[in-house]
Design an enzyme around this catalytic site. Sequence first.
Site, mmCIF file in Angstrom:
data_model
loop_
_atom_site.group_PDB
_atom_site.id
_atom_site.type_symbol
_atom_site.label_atom_id
_atom_site.label_comp_id
_atom_site.label_asym_id
_atom_site.label_seq_id
_atom_site.Cartn_x
_atom_site.Cartn_y
_atom_site.Cartn_z
ATOM 1 N N GLY A 10 53.959 42.149 18.406
ATOM 2 C CA GLY A 10 52.735 42.861 18.001
ATOM 3 C C GLY A 10 52.968 44.343 17.725
ATOM 4 O O GLY A 10 52.098 45.161 18.024
ATOM 5 N N ARG A 12 52.814 46.276 15.189
ATOM 6 C CA ARG A 12 51.943 47.031 14.274
ATOM 7 C C ARG A 12 50.550 47.236 14.846
ATOM 8 O O ARG A 12 49.719 47.903 14.255
ATOM 9 C CB ARG A 12 51.820 46.305 12.923
ATOM 10 C CG ARG A 12 53.045 46.362 12.044
ATOM 11 C CD ARG A 12 52.828 45.569 10.770
ATOM 12 N NE ARG A 12 52.451 44.186 11.047
ATOM 13 C CZ ARG A 12 51.219 43.696 10.880
ATOM 14 N NH1 ARG A 12 50.262 44.446 10.400
ATOM 15 N NH2 ARG A 12 50.963 42.427 11.175
ATOM 16 N N GLY A 13 50.280 46.626 15.993
ATOM 17 C CA GLY A 13 48.944 46.732 16.582
ATOM 18 C C GLY A 13 48.747 48.083 17.245
ATOM 19 O O GLY A 13 49.688 48.875 17.380
ATOM 20 N N MET A 15 48.099 48.757 20.396
ATOM 21 C CA MET A 15 48.883 48.839 21.635
ATOM 22 C C MET A 15 50.377 48.776 21.323
ATOM 23 O O MET A 15 51.188 49.474 21.925
ATOM 24 C CB MET A 15 48.514 47.678 22.563
ATOM 25 C CG MET A 15 47.173 47.825 23.224
ATOM 26 S SD MET A 15 47.179 49.098 24.487
ATOM 27 C CE MET A 15 47.990 48.239 25.833
ATOM 28 N N PHE A 129 46.693 47.926 31.915
ATOM 29 C CA PHE A 129 47.861 48.691 32.331
ATOM 30 C C PHE A 129 47.517 50.144 32.679
ATOM 31 O O PHE A 129 48.413 50.923 32.995
ATOM 32 C CB PHE A 129 48.932 48.672 31.233
ATOM 33 C CG PHE A 129 49.808 47.462 31.270
ATOM 34 C CD1 PHE A 129 50.626 47.220 32.365
ATOM 35 C CD2 PHE A 129 49.840 46.563 30.225
ATOM 36 C CE1 PHE A 129 51.447 46.099 32.411
ATOM 37 C CE2 PHE A 129 50.658 45.435 30.263
ATOM 38 C CZ PHE A 129 51.460 45.207 31.363
ATOM 39 N N HIS A 156 33.976 47.931 25.206
ATOM 40 C CA HIS A 156 35.209 48.013 24.418
ATOM 41 C C HIS A 156 34.891 48.225 22.936
ATOM 42 O O HIS A 156 33.773 47.962 22.491
ATOM 43 C CB HIS A 156 36.028 46.729 24.582
ATOM 44 C CG HIS A 156 36.795 46.679 25.877
ATOM 45 N ND1 HIS A 156 36.219 46.290 27.054
ATOM 46 C CD2 HIS A 156 38.090 47.000 26.167
ATOM 47 C CE1 HIS A 156 37.126 46.356 28.023
ATOM 48 N NE2 HIS A 156 38.264 46.781 27.508
ATOM 49 N N LYS A 160 37.862 43.990 19.613
ATOM 50 C CA LYS A 160 38.342 43.152 20.716
ATOM 51 C C LYS A 160 37.904 41.705 20.504
ATOM 52 O O LYS A 160 36.739 41.437 20.196
ATOM 53 C CB LYS A 160 37.794 43.693 22.037
ATOM 54 C CG LYS A 160 38.348 42.984 23.242
ATOM 55 C CD LYS A 160 38.079 43.753 24.516
ATOM 56 C CE LYS A 160 38.545 42.986 25.733
ATOM 57 N NZ LYS A 160 39.984 42.707 25.712
ATOM 58 N N THR A 167 39.945 42.708 32.350
ATOM 59 C CA THR A 167 39.737 43.620 33.483
ATOM 60 C C THR A 167 38.457 43.254 34.238
ATOM 61 O O THR A 167 38.428 43.269 35.474
ATOM 62 C CB THR A 167 39.632 45.076 32.971
ATOM 63 O OG1 THR A 167 40.802 45.347 32.219
ATOM 64 C CG2 THR A 167 39.513 46.065 34.107
HETATM 65 P P1 NAP Z 1 45.536 44.839 17.595
HETATM 66 O O1 NAP Z 1 45.525 46.265 17.153
HETATM 67 O O2 NAP Z 1 44.687 43.848 16.877
HETATM 68 O O3 NAP Z 1 47.068 44.342 17.620
HETATM 69 C C1 NAP Z 1 47.479 43.030 17.678
HETATM 70 C C2 NAP Z 1 48.700 42.898 16.800
HETATM 71 O O4 NAP Z 1 49.272 41.598 16.954
HETATM 72 C C3 NAP Z 1 48.370 43.073 15.308
HETATM 73 O O5 NAP Z 1 49.341 43.885 14.695
HETATM 74 C C4 NAP Z 1 48.452 41.630 14.770
HETATM 75 O O6 NAP Z 1 48.774 41.586 13.404
HETATM 76 C C5 NAP Z 1 49.557 41.106 15.649
HETATM 77 N N1 NAP Z 1 49.662 39.653 15.696
HETATM 78 C C6 NAP Z 1 48.711 38.703 15.486
HETATM 79 N N2 NAP Z 1 49.227 37.471 15.631
HETATM 80 C C7 NAP Z 1 50.539 37.656 15.914
HETATM 81 C C8 NAP Z 1 51.620 36.768 16.165
HETATM 82 N N3 NAP Z 1 51.460 35.442 16.117
HETATM 83 N N4 NAP Z 1 52.824 37.302 16.424
HETATM 84 C C9 NAP Z 1 53.024 38.622 16.473
HETATM 85 N N5 NAP Z 1 52.036 39.528 16.230
HETATM 86 C C10 NAP Z 1 50.811 39.036 15.970
HETATM 87 O O7 NAP Z 1 45.109 44.746 19.136
HETATM 88 P P2 NAP Z 1 45.417 45.793 20.315
HETATM 89 O O8 NAP Z 1 44.236 46.659 20.545
HETATM 90 O O9 NAP Z 1 46.747 46.398 20.090
HETATM 91 O O10 NAP Z 1 45.493 44.784 21.550
HETATM 92 C C11 NAP Z 1 46.479 43.772 21.639
HETATM 93 C C12 NAP Z 1 46.213 42.928 22.883
HETATM 94 O O11 NAP Z 1 46.333 43.762 24.040
HETATM 95 C C13 NAP Z 1 44.802 42.337 22.951
HETATM 96 O O12 NAP Z 1 44.845 41.088 23.592
HETATM 97 C C14 NAP Z 1 44.030 43.340 23.816
HETATM 98 O O13 NAP Z 1 42.917 42.750 24.472
HETATM 99 C C15 NAP Z 1 45.121 43.715 24.787
HETATM 100 N N6 NAP Z 1 44.970 45.012 25.436
HETATM 101 C C16 NAP Z 1 45.497 45.084 26.681
HETATM 102 C C17 NAP Z 1 45.480 46.267 27.365
HETATM 103 C C18 NAP Z 1 46.119 46.316 28.724
HETATM 104 O O14 NAP Z 1 46.136 47.378 29.351
HETATM 105 N N7 NAP Z 1 46.651 45.186 29.217
HETATM 106 C C19 NAP Z 1 44.892 47.418 26.792
HETATM 107 C C20 NAP Z 1 44.379 47.316 25.497
HETATM 108 C C21 NAP Z 1 44.442 46.104 24.823
HETATM 109 P P3 NAP Z 1 47.585 41.598 12.284
HETATM 110 O O15 NAP Z 1 46.875 42.902 12.473
HETATM 111 O O16 NAP Z 1 48.307 41.469 10.985
HETATM 112 O O17 NAP Z 1 46.707 40.419 12.592
#
Ligand code: NAP
Length: 267
Positions: A10, A12-13, A15, A129, A156, A160, A167
Amino acid sequence: MEKINIIIAGPRGRMGREAVNLVMNTNHFELAAVVDHKFDGMMLSDLEGYQAAVNVPIYTDIEKCLQAVEADVLIDLTTPEAGPHHAKTALLHSVRPVVGTTGFTKEQLLELEQLCQEKELGCIIAPNFAIGAVLMMKFSQMAAKYFPDVEIIEMHHDGKLDAPSGTAVKTAEMISAVREPKKQGHPNEKETLNGARGADYNGMHIHSVRLPGLIAHQQVMFGADGQTITIRHDSYNRASFMSGVKVAVETVMKQNVFVYGLENILE
Ligand code: NAP
């Protein structure tokens, strides 16, 4: 300190980008490869917005990535659909998962826990985290011993995918561990609009707010006769999560057990 070779799923996301920066800026961390669902065979540095220094390959197939690359840890920050598969495949290849992706089911968590036991490998899954969020959960658990009436309001950004947040569920679990199950509100209360009282977890209610402009926020409100207490945590950017990711990567290398929740590794 010995180098830890890391794969990020992930990248490019929102996080994932922070995690790439964390790995690149930590001396004893080395970025080995990334897993995405696009751009197979390209280098991460070929993509817009990445420096030449991040010249690691992009794989769209986690299995192929793990076969081709020597890695110690997989950091997963993807989606509830991809995350469980990534974590399981990593363990099968003796790579330790550090998972921030939320929305894993109880069955998926149990399966990963069993796999950790079989393989005698560490795995850390943390729905939040941010170290401040962990303290908010611990303080809420302390308060719940004296104030069993509680409502959890998590807020959020509108990108999301899962609700309620990991959490909020974790907070409800921690509160449940110290309070007798109790149905809150009026015994005869009735919703005139579906969902008005939020989700029910052992009688306590969780409310999910989704708005642009928010990042990750949670308020835990306790009420008793003549008094309320509100415990609140706000993450204003995604860098706030990275100190926890760093601790988790370092800790997962030393432990051979399954851990759910950052609070279980913070001293
Ligand atoms: P995001 O910006 O949507 O990032 C998710 C990334 O994963 C995007 O780049 C997406 O690509 C990519 N992706 C989708 N399917 C995939 C696959 N099969 N293989 C590899 N990459 C794939 O979301 P985010 O805000 O970064 O959050 C990511 C996750 O972390 C979520 O589940 C969120 O709830 C969680 N989170 C956790 C915390 C923590 O502290 N634990 C904090 C914040 C967020 P596309 O954009 O092209 O679809």
